[in-house]
Design a protein around this motif. Sequence first.
Motif, PDB file in Angstrom:
ATOM      1  N   ASN A  43       0.782  -1.227   0.000  1.00  0.00           N
ATOM      2  CA  ASN A  43       0.000   0.000   0.000  1.00  0.00           C
ATOM      3  C   ASN A  43       0.819   1.286   0.000  1.00  0.00           C
ATOM      4  O   ASN A  43       0.269   2.359  -0.283  1.00  0.00           O
ATOM      5  N   VAL A  44       2.113   1.198   0.301  1.00  0.00           N
ATOM      6  CA  VAL A  44       2.966   2.392   0.306  1.00  0.00           C
ATOM      7  C   VAL A  44       4.072   2.278  -0.746  1.00  0.00           C
ATOM      8  O   VAL A  44       4.207   3.132  -1.625  1.00  0.00           O
ATOM      9  N   VAL A  45       4.860   1.207  -0.657  1.00  0.00           N
ATOM     10  CA  VAL A  45       5.992   1.057  -1.573  1.00  0.00           C
ATOM     11  C   VAL A  45       5.529   0.829  -3.011  1.00  0.00           C
ATOM     12  O   VAL A  45       6.035   1.465  -3.942  1.00  0.00           O
ATOM     13  N   ALA A  46       4.584  -0.080  -3.196  1.00  0.00           N
ATOM     14  CA  ALA A  46       4.164  -0.450  -4.556  1.00  0.00           C
ATOM     15  C   ALA A  46       3.687   0.740  -5.384  1.00  0.00           C
ATOM     16  O   ALA A  46       4.136   0.928  -6.525  1.00  0.00           O
ATOM     17  N   PRO A  47       2.799   1.587  -4.856  1.00  0.00           N
ATOM     18  CA  PRO A  47       2.379   2.733  -5.675  1.00  0.00           C
ATOM     19  C   PRO A  47       3.497   3.741  -5.913  1.00  0.00           C
ATOM     20  O   PRO A  47       3.597   4.315  -7.000  1.00  0.00           O
ATOM     21  N   LEU A  48       4.362   3.952  -4.914  1.00  0.00           N
ATOM     22  CA  LEU A  48       5.457   4.905  -5.087  1.00  0.00           C
ATOM     23  C   LEU A  48       6.484   4.414  -6.095  1.00  0.00           C
ATOM     24  O   LEU A  48       7.065   5.197  -6.851  1.00  0.00           O
ATOM     25  N   GLY A  50       5.923   2.391  -8.605  1.00  0.00           N
ATOM     26  CA  GLY A  50       5.347   2.093  -9.917  1.00  0.00           C
ATOM     27  C   GLY A  50       5.122   0.616 -10.153  1.00  0.00           C
ATOM     28  O   GLY A  50       4.940   0.192 -11.304  1.00  0.00           O
ATOM     29  N   TRP A  51       5.106  -0.181  -9.086  1.00  0.00           N
ATOM     30  CA  TRP A  51       4.960  -1.631  -9.252  1.00  0.00           C
ATOM     31  C   TRP A  51       3.591  -2.017  -9.792  1.00  0.00           C
ATOM     32  O   TRP A  51       3.481  -2.980 -10.561  1.00  0.00           O
ATOM     33  N   ARG A  52       2.541  -1.315  -9.378  1.00  0.00           N
ATOM     34  CA  ARG A  52       1.209  -1.696  -9.828  1.00  0.00           C
ATOM     35  C   ARG A  52       1.089  -1.604 -11.344  1.00  0.00           C
ATOM     36  O   ARG A  52       0.529  -2.481 -12.004  1.00  0.00           O
ATOM     37  N   LYS A  53       1.634  -0.530 -11.906  1.00  0.00           N
ATOM     38  CA  LYS A  53       1.612  -0.361 -13.357  1.00  0.00           C
ATOM     39  C   LYS A  53       2.426  -1.451 -14.034  1.00  0.00           C
ATOM     40  O   LYS A  53       2.013  -2.004 -15.066  1.00  0.00           O
ATOM     41  N   ARG A  54       3.576  -1.790 -13.468  1.00  0.00           N
ATOM     42  CA  ARG A  54       4.420  -2.813 -14.071  1.00  0.00           C
ATOM     43  C   ARG A  54       3.744  -4.181 -14.007  1.00  0.00           C
ATOM     44  O   ARG A  54       3.799  -4.958 -14.964  1.00  0.00           O
ATOM     45  N   ILE A  55       3.120  -4.505 -12.888  1.00  0.00           N
ATOM     46  CA  ILE A  55       2.434  -5.785 -12.767  1.00  0.00           C
ATOM     47  C   ILE A  55       1.346  -5.895 -13.829  1.00  0.00           C
ATOM     48  O   ILE A  55       1.207  -6.930 -14.502  1.00  0.00           O
ATOM     49  N   ILE A 282       6.716  -7.989 -10.553  1.00  0.00           N
ATOM     50  CA  ILE A 282       7.343  -6.666 -10.564  1.00  0.00           C
ATOM     51  C   ILE A 282       8.641  -6.650 -11.370  1.00  0.00           C
ATOM     52  O   ILE A 282       9.196  -5.586 -11.634  1.00  0.00           O
ATOM     53  N   HIS A 283       9.140  -7.826 -11.771  1.00  0.00           N
ATOM     54  CA  HIS A 283      10.401  -7.892 -12.505  1.00  0.00           C
ATOM     55  C   HIS A 283      10.225  -7.527 -13.978  1.00  0.00           C
ATOM     56  O   HIS A 283       9.186  -7.806 -14.579  1.00  0.00           O
TER      57      HIS A 283
END
Length: 307
Positions: A43-48, A50-55, A282-283
């Motif tokens: 909820n904090v690291v992923a949006p900052l 850009g992981w959600r977009k990459r996933i 995320i890779h």
Amino acid sequence: MSAPDHITLRDRINNAAARTILGGALLLPYRVRVPLVGWLVANVVAPLAGWRKRIRANLALALPDLPPGEVDHIVRTVPNNVGRTLIEIYSGEGFIERIRSAPVEGPGTAALEAARGKPLVLVTAHMGNYDAVRGKFARTGYPMGALFRPMDNPLFHAHYLKAISTIAEPVFPTDGRGIAGLVRHLKDGGTIGIVADVAARKAPVLKFFGQPAHTPLSAAEWAVKYDAPIIPVFGLRNDDGMSFRLFVAQPIPHGPPKEMMQRYNDVVEEIVREYPDQWFWIHNRWKTGKPRRAGKRIKASDGTPPE
């Protein structure tokens, strides 16, 4: 190659932030800290980062027919699993206690047992918690050795190396001397673990989910050279989010290394299709022709060759 010696102000700030979060979490009971760090990363690291977009982009490439609801579920759960994995690696005996009792199952278990005491190559992937493999087998009669990639931040590198060494030793850096040590460990009858689902840019391009993906051949080459079985094995997270089971696939037959590692990719694809929310989407796994953006990859010493 050891971690870089030069320490910047940014290194100090980032390490202080990481130590604060990890140190604070480690003060909490294990059953609290693991889901808490999972939540923070999701909820904090992923949006900052850009992981959600990459996933979403990776899922669109590999599994374009996945229902939107399943995509949303994976976008939420993958970063949570990444966070849990990180704090588990730092949790020492708490993590070891859970993997010590993890059951070992799958069609390759007989071959795994037959290879005990002989040179053996275990290939795994960024599924569940990949260090569950190393920690489990190091405590059940398999002298585990593994590669690690030194962190870019030398301050973070120091405590990360201590954490992964607690799970199992020896660990070898991904430089000439380290790789020579890993190979010597295998040649002397040891077991080596390789996390091979990485986009090593100088590696041959094979197929993964039908898409071109650079895939290192080292694990297969060493297995052939030293007449060692090469067996895929995965540390899968159970539904409770805290415990694990080890799934052992059939050994990969010896042959041309490219064919062997294509079979590895196929096995990983099979397990990812079965448990899509446990793989690290995320890779940057695929050769898409798009430039990679600096600062958006995980800078982790996770036993993988450098990208």
